[in-house]
Each structure stands twice: as C-alpha cells, then as structure tokens.
Design an enzyme around this catalytic site. Structure first.
Site, mmCIF file in Angstrom:
data_model
loop_
_atom_site.group_PDB
_atom_site.id
_atom_site.type_symbol
_atom_site.label_atom_id
_atom_site.label_comp_id
_atom_site.label_asym_id
_atom_site.label_seq_id
_atom_site.Cartn_x
_atom_site.Cartn_y
_atom_site.Cartn_z
ATOM 1 N N ASP A 136 -15.605 63.421 8.655
ATOM 2 C CA ASP A 136 -14.772 63.439 9.852
ATOM 3 C C ASP A 136 -15.283 62.347 10.779
ATOM 4 O OD1 ASP A 136 -12.542 64.568 11.202
ATOM 5 O OD2 ASP A 136 -13.911 65.464 12.640
ATOM 6 N N HIS A 159 -19.284 52.768 11.015
ATOM 7 C CA HIS A 159 -19.818 54.125 11.026
ATOM 8 C C HIS A 159 -19.671 54.786 9.658
ATOM 9 C CE1 HIS A 159 -15.718 53.555 12.131
ATOM 10 N NE2 HIS A 159 -15.388 54.815 12.003
HETATM 11 P P1 IMP Z 1 -10.778 60.130 10.155
HETATM 12 O O1 IMP Z 1 -11.572 61.384 10.377
HETATM 13 O O2 IMP Z 1 -11.522 59.086 9.359
HETATM 14 O O3 IMP Z 1 -9.405 60.407 9.603
HETATM 15 O O4 IMP Z 1 -10.552 59.459 11.602
HETATM 16 C C1 IMP Z 1 -9.879 60.150 12.663
HETATM 17 C C2 IMP Z 1 -9.360 59.166 13.709
HETATM 18 O O5 IMP Z 1 -10.455 58.451 14.320
HETATM 19 C C3 IMP Z 1 -8.457 58.060 13.137
HETATM 20 O O6 IMP Z 1 -7.103 58.505 13.055
HETATM 21 C C4 IMP Z 1 -8.623 56.961 14.190
HETATM 22 O O7 IMP Z 1 -7.839 57.235 15.341
HETATM 23 C C5 IMP Z 1 -10.091 57.096 14.572
HETATM 24 N N1 IMP Z 1 -10.944 56.230 13.700
HETATM 25 C C6 IMP Z 1 -11.850 56.651 12.771
HETATM 26 N N2 IMP Z 1 -12.434 55.599 12.161
HETATM 27 C C7 IMP Z 1 -11.879 54.494 12.715
HETATM 28 C C8 IMP Z 1 -12.079 53.092 12.477
HETATM 29 O O8 IMP Z 1 -12.870 52.638 11.620
HETATM 30 N N3 IMP Z 1 -11.334 52.261 13.243
HETATM 31 C C9 IMP Z 1 -10.434 52.700 14.183
HETATM 32 N N4 IMP Z 1 -10.206 53.976 14.424
HETATM 33 C C10 IMP Z 1 -10.929 54.880 13.694
#
Ligand code: IMP
Length: 202
Positions: free
Chosen positions: A77, A186
């Site tokens: 996450d 990250h």
């Molecule tokens: P997830 O848990 O990887 O699906 O990320 C959740 C949300 O965090 C995404 O829909 C983005 O809005 C934001 N996010 C996570 N990683 C990134 C990244 O590498 N670049 C930009 N936004 C990110």
C-alpha cells in the site's frame, strides 16, 4: 518445486518490477519463488482496503489472500504524505479529491490549492509491504523524500508525479524517464527490503 508467492495485485507493472528485482540478484530467488498475481490464482475479488494506515491496508490485503486462497503472499500500500497537511492525503491518496478515486488530475488540483501560499512544501511517498511467509508476518517500508512543486511539470508517470520533486533533484517524477523514477521510488526501496529478506532466508 518452486514456492508459489502471490503478490496481491493485478497491476502487471508492479509484478514485472518485483520479478525483475528478484532476477537481478543472481537468479537464485527466481529459482526458488514463483511470483504470481491475483488473477493467476483466479482471484477477482474486490479486496477490502478500509484501514486508516498503510500497514493496516497492506496487512488487510495479505491476510485476505492467505485466508481465502491459502497461499503465502505479500501486499503493498502506498501514498503521498505532505508535512504541512498533517501527512495527508496518506491512505486517501487515490481518493483525495473524490471518493470514486483515481482522478489524478483532480487530486493534483486539490493538493496545489491546499498548499497555496504555504512555504513548507516537504512531502514523501511511502510504501509498506506485508509479507506472509511460512506462518509469519513481516513488514517492509520504503520512503522517498521530496517536496511539492507550485505547479505541474512533466507528462510521464501517474498520480502525483507531476507535482512531486524527489530530494536532490529540481525536476518532478513526471519529468524523469520511468526507469530512473523507479530506481528512486518508495516502491522500489520497499521491494528491495523484501528481496533482501527473501535472499537472507533463502
Ligand atoms: P497504490 O497503493 O500503489 O495503489 O497507491 C495509491 C495512490 O497513491 C495512487 O493512486 C497515487 O495517487 C498515489 N501514489 C502511489 N505511488 C505513487 C507514485 O509513485 N507516483 C505518484 N503517485 C503515487
């Protein structure tokens, strides 16, 4: 026989990134683990993600797969944390501007508006991974520090990339070639921790 390890995602890009990391260290882990996606195990469920922390959501997804499908697995996450906004949007990153979620344009507009006139632009992306392996739980984390720009720049990447400048750079994630962004991100740092652990346990 290889140890099947489910990555609780259907995001092909994420699966390929982790597989590449596993193969990047001499191939020994790739020989031991077979990393598969949710659809590979016939899981098309809408897995709940209702916790209020990254750890909580990663654990929720990983335990769901273990309990319903029986496989060892890991789940991630991620999100953006902005210091001047009390570490918001955090777990609500995808749904910051609207509950429907994933409206990246609207999320960036809301973020820039909320930071109008604010001088502290410090922010970080965070990824948490929860691994369930051989009856034990392990948590890994990756952080990419940086700052929020005052306007969008670049057209690569996704999400908050056009407004996030990683520490040590004067360009945004969206200005960078994807492989370069991935090397700083990250997600890759958290994946590297996971790989280091699997390697040690090998
Ligand atoms: P997830 O848990 O990887 O699906 O990320 C959740 C949300 O965090 C995404 O829909 C983005 O809005 C934001 N996010 C996570 N990683 C990134 C990244 O590498 N670049 C930009 N936004 C990110």
């Amino acid at each position: 026989m290889k140890h099947k390890l489910v990555f609780a995602t259907n995001n092909r890009h994420k699966i390929e990134e982790v597989k590449a990391l596993l193969e990047g260290i001499g191939g020994t882990l790739a020989e031991k683990y077979d990393i598969v996606s949710l659809s590979d195990i016939g899981c098309h469920d809408d897995i709940p993600e209702t916790a209020d922390t990254f750890v909580g959501n990663a654990r929720q997804k990983a335990y769901y797969v273990k309990e319903h499908y029986g496989y060892d697995c890991f789940a991630d996450d991620s999100g953006l944390e902005v210091e001047a906004l009390g570490m918001e949007p955090g777990v609500r990153s995808a749904r910051y501007a609207s509950e429907a979620g994933h409206d990246h344009e609207a999320n960036n507009t809301k973020l820039l508006r909320n930071l109008e006139g604010v001088t502290n632009r410090k922010a970080q992306f965070r990824t948490v991974i929860c691994l369930l392996l051989d009856g034990a739980e392990h948590i890994f984390e990756g952080i990419c520090p940086g700052r929020i720009t005052t306007e969008r720049s670049g057209n690569r990447g996704f999400g908050y990339d056009p407004v996030f400048c990683p520490e040590g750079y004067d360009v945004t994630f969206a200005d960078m070639p994807l492989e370069f962004k991935n090397s700083l991100s990250h997600r890759s740092k958290a994946c590297a921790e996971l790989v280091k652990f699997l390697n040690k346990n090998n």
